[in-house]
Design a protein around this motif. Structure first.
Motif, PDB file in Angstrom:
ATOM      1  N   ARG A 243       0.836  -1.208   0.000  1.00 13.57           N
ATOM      2  CA  ARG A 243       0.000   0.000   0.000  1.00 13.57           C
ATOM      3  C   ARG A 243       0.868   1.255   0.000  1.00 13.57           C
ATOM      4  N   ILE A 244       1.856   1.263   0.862  1.00 13.46           N
ATOM      5  CA  ILE A 244       2.729   2.433   0.996  1.00 13.46           C
ATOM      6  C   ILE A 244       3.568   2.623  -0.262  1.00 13.46           C
ATOM      7  N   PHE A 245       4.174   1.565  -0.744  1.00 18.20           N
ATOM      8  CA  PHE A 245       5.019   1.672  -1.935  1.00 18.20           C
ATOM      9  C   PHE A 245       4.209   2.084  -3.164  1.00 18.20           C
ATOM     10  N   SER A 246       3.022   1.529  -3.335  1.00 21.07           N
ATOM     11  CA  SER A 246       2.232   1.905  -4.518  1.00 21.07           C
ATOM     12  C   SER A 246       1.721   3.337  -4.398  1.00 21.07           C
ATOM     13  N   TYR A 247       1.395   3.786  -3.179  1.00 20.78           N
ATOM     14  CA  TYR A 247       1.010   5.177  -2.971  1.00 20.78           C
ATOM     15  C   TYR A 247       2.165   6.105  -3.331  1.00 20.78           C
ATOM     16  N   ARG A 248       3.357   5.791  -2.861  1.00 18.18           N
ATOM     17  CA  ARG A 248       4.526   6.601  -3.203  1.00 18.18           C
ATOM     18  C   ARG A 248       4.725   6.635  -4.715  1.00 18.18           C
ATOM     19  N   SER A 249       4.584   5.491  -5.333  1.00 22.09           N
ATOM     20  CA  SER A 249       4.739   5.402  -6.776  1.00 22.09           C
ATOM     21  C   SER A 249       3.716   6.280  -7.502  1.00 22.09           C
ATOM     22  N   LEU A 250       2.468   6.220  -7.066  1.00 26.97           N
ATOM     23  CA  LEU A 250       1.418   7.057  -7.654  1.00 26.97           C
ATOM     24  C   LEU A 250       1.761   8.535  -7.494  1.00 26.97           C
ATOM     25  N   CYS A 251       2.153   8.942  -6.297  1.00 25.25           N
ATOM     26  CA  CYS A 251       2.499  10.344  -6.056  1.00 25.25           C
ATOM     27  C   CYS A 251       3.618  10.800  -6.989  1.00 25.25           C
ATOM     28  N   ILE A 252       4.661  10.005  -7.078  1.00 20.53           N
ATOM     29  CA  ILE A 252       5.800  10.350  -7.934  1.00 20.53           C
ATOM     30  C   ILE A 252       5.372  10.390  -9.393  1.00 20.53           C
ATOM     31  N   ALA A 253       4.589   9.414  -9.819  1.00 20.18           N
ATOM     32  CA  ALA A 253       4.114   9.367 -11.212  1.00 20.18           C
ATOM     33  C   ALA A 253       3.291  10.602 -11.562  1.00 20.18           C
ATOM     34  N   ARG A 254       2.586  11.147 -10.581  1.00 19.13           N
ATOM     35  CA  ARG A 254       1.740  12.319 -10.824  1.00 19.13           C
ATOM     36  C   ARG A 254       2.473  13.630 -10.586  1.00 19.13           C
ATOM     37  N   GLY A 255       3.764  13.546 -10.326  1.00 24.92           N
ATOM     38  CA  GLY A 255       4.578  14.752 -10.238  1.00 24.92           C
ATOM     39  C   GLY A 255       4.642  15.406  -8.868  1.00 24.92           C
ATOM     40  N   GLU A 256       4.341  14.670  -7.824  1.00 27.32           N
ATOM     41  CA  GLU A 256       4.408  15.228  -6.471  1.00 27.32           C
ATOM     42  C   GLU A 256       5.802  15.788  -6.209  1.00 27.32           C
ATOM     43  N   LYS A 257       5.849  17.005  -5.694  1.00 30.25           N
ATOM     44  CA  LYS A 257       7.133  17.663  -5.398  1.00 30.25           C
ATOM     45  C   LYS A 257       7.503  17.558  -3.917  1.00 30.25           C
ATOM     46  N   ALA A 258       6.522  17.385  -3.055  1.00 30.47           N
ATOM     47  CA  ALA A 258       6.807  17.295  -1.621  1.00 30.47           C
ATOM     48  C   ALA A 258       7.445  15.941  -1.301  1.00 30.47           C
ATOM     49  N   PRO A 259       8.403  15.930  -0.381  1.00 26.28           N
ATOM     50  CA  PRO A 259       8.990  14.654   0.039  1.00 26.28           C
ATOM     51  C   PRO A 259       7.928  13.781   0.716  1.00 26.28           C
ATOM     52  N   LEU A 260       7.950  12.513   0.406  1.00 31.03           N
ATOM     53  CA  LEU A 260       7.019  11.547   0.994  1.00 31.03           C
ATOM     54  C   LEU A 260       7.666  10.911   2.217  1.00 31.03           C
ATOM     55  N   PRO A 261       6.889  10.688   3.284  1.00 26.31           N
ATOM     56  CA  PRO A 261       7.482  10.185   4.525  1.00 26.31           C
ATOM     57  C   PRO A 261       7.882   8.722   4.453  1.00 26.31           C
ATOM     58  N   GLY A 262       8.793   8.351   5.326  1.00 27.33           N
ATOM     59  CA  GLY A 262       9.163   6.953   5.494  1.00 27.33           C
ATOM     60  C   GLY A 262       8.202   6.295   6.471  1.00 27.33           C
ATOM     61  N   PHE A 263       8.467   5.043   6.790  1.00 24.79           N
ATOM     62  CA  PHE A 263       7.678   4.342   7.806  1.00 24.79           C
ATOM     63  C   PHE A 263       8.549   3.280   8.455  1.00 24.79           C
ATOM     64  N   ASP A 264       8.240   2.970   9.681  1.00 17.23           N
ATOM     65  CA  ASP A 264       8.951   1.939  10.427  1.00 17.23           C
ATOM     66  C   ASP A 264       8.013   0.743  10.552  1.00 17.23           C
ATOM     67  N   GLU A 265       8.367  -0.351   9.889  1.00 16.93           N
ATOM     68  CA  GLU A 265       7.482  -1.519   9.856  1.00 16.93           C
ATOM     69  C   GLU A 265       7.201  -2.083  11.246  1.00 16.93           C
ATOM     70  N   ASN A 266       8.136  -1.954  12.150  1.00 14.29           N
ATOM     71  CA  ASN A 266       7.902  -2.463  13.504  1.00 14.29           C
ATOM     72  C   ASN A 266       6.911  -1.587  14.267  1.00 14.29           C
ATOM     73  N   GLU A 267       6.992  -0.282  14.082  1.00 11.12           N
ATOM     74  CA  GLU A 267       6.011   0.608  14.700  1.00 11.12           C
ATOM     75  C   GLU A 267       4.623   0.387  14.096  1.00 11.12           C
ATOM     76  N   TYR A 268       4.567   0.194  12.783  1.00 10.22           N
ATOM     77  CA  TYR A 268       3.279  -0.084  12.136  1.00 10.22           C
ATOM     78  C   TYR A 268       2.695  -1.390  12.670  1.00 10.22           C
ATOM     79  N   MET A 269       3.543  -2.398  12.838  1.00 11.71           N
ATOM     80  CA  MET A 269       3.069  -3.685  13.338  1.00 11.71           C
ATOM     81  C   MET A 269       2.530  -3.528  14.761  1.00 11.71           C
ATOM     82  N   ALA A 270       3.224  -2.760  15.579  1.00 12.19           N
ATOM     83  CA  ALA A 270       2.794  -2.566  16.971  1.00 12.19           C
ATOM     84  C   ALA A 270       1.427  -1.892  17.033  1.00 12.19           C
ATOM     85  N   MET A 271       1.087  -1.114  16.018  1.00 12.78           N
ATOM     86  CA  MET A 271      -0.184  -0.392  16.008  1.00 12.78           C
ATOM     87  C   MET A 271      -1.267  -1.115  15.194  1.00 12.78           C
TER      88      MET A 271
END
Length: 172
Positions: free
Chosen positions: A73-101
């Motif tokens: 989900r995250i990678f394809s969202y980033r890909s979509l944003c980049i493909a559409r010309g997004e200029k703002a930096p996209l955030p990272g994520f910590d898989e362990n923090e995501y898992m904990a939540m």
């Protein structure tokens, strides 16, 4: 869609490893085959197998499926944003923090597999719609310059990595 070149993605140990893990010349074909393989490997697991952890502190198979889906989900969202010309930096994520939540352990395995299927089919449709020009667009994600195309290959390589672990440590 041609494979991403080294200047299209960070030479970070995880990201580059995922792209190098991709063993196909056709990323769409690889994504389709992986979806079939995941369902073949997981469709008949018992509840005990779904909750199995090969070591203390490691994710269960249910959590692994949730992680693969979240990452896609995250990678394809980033890909979509980049493909559409997004200029703002996209955030990272910590898989362990995501898992904990997450609540993957409390969800039905059928629901987790259905989410995986839907996300994968959406990714396939997204990447199939990209021209080479669109796929080669560059943006910034997690502090690194990366192409939209690189994320397609990273999704495939990330899943190949986890399928290998699944076979070796969970289903052997």
């Amino acid at each position: 869609m041609r494979q991403a070149e080294k200047n299209e993605y960070p030479q970070h140990k995880y990201f580059s490893r995922y792209i190098e893990y991709s063993d196909s010349q056709d990323v769409i074909e690889m994504l389709v085959k992986q979806k079939e393989e995941v369902f073949f490997l997981l469709k008949n697991l018992t509840e005990i197998q779904q909750s199995y952890r090969y070591a203390e502190g490691k994710w269960s198979i249910k959590e692994l499926v949730g992680h693969i889906t979240d990452t896609e989900r995250i990678f394809s969202y980033r890909s979509l944003c980049i493909a559409r010309g997004e200029k703002a930096p996209l955030p990272g994520f910590d898989e362990n923090e995501y898992m904990a939540m997450s609540n993957f352990s409390e969800q039905s395995f059928e629901s987790l597999l259905e989410q995986y299927r839907l996300v994968r089919e959406s990714s396939i449709a997204l990447y199939a719609s990209m021209t080479e020009e669109i796929a080669s667009r560059m943006g910034n994600a997690n502090g690194f310059e990366v192409s939209a195309r690189a994320y397609a290959w990273a999704i495939a390589g990330h899943e190949a990595h986890h399928i290998s672990i699944l076979k070796e440590r969970y289903l052997s």
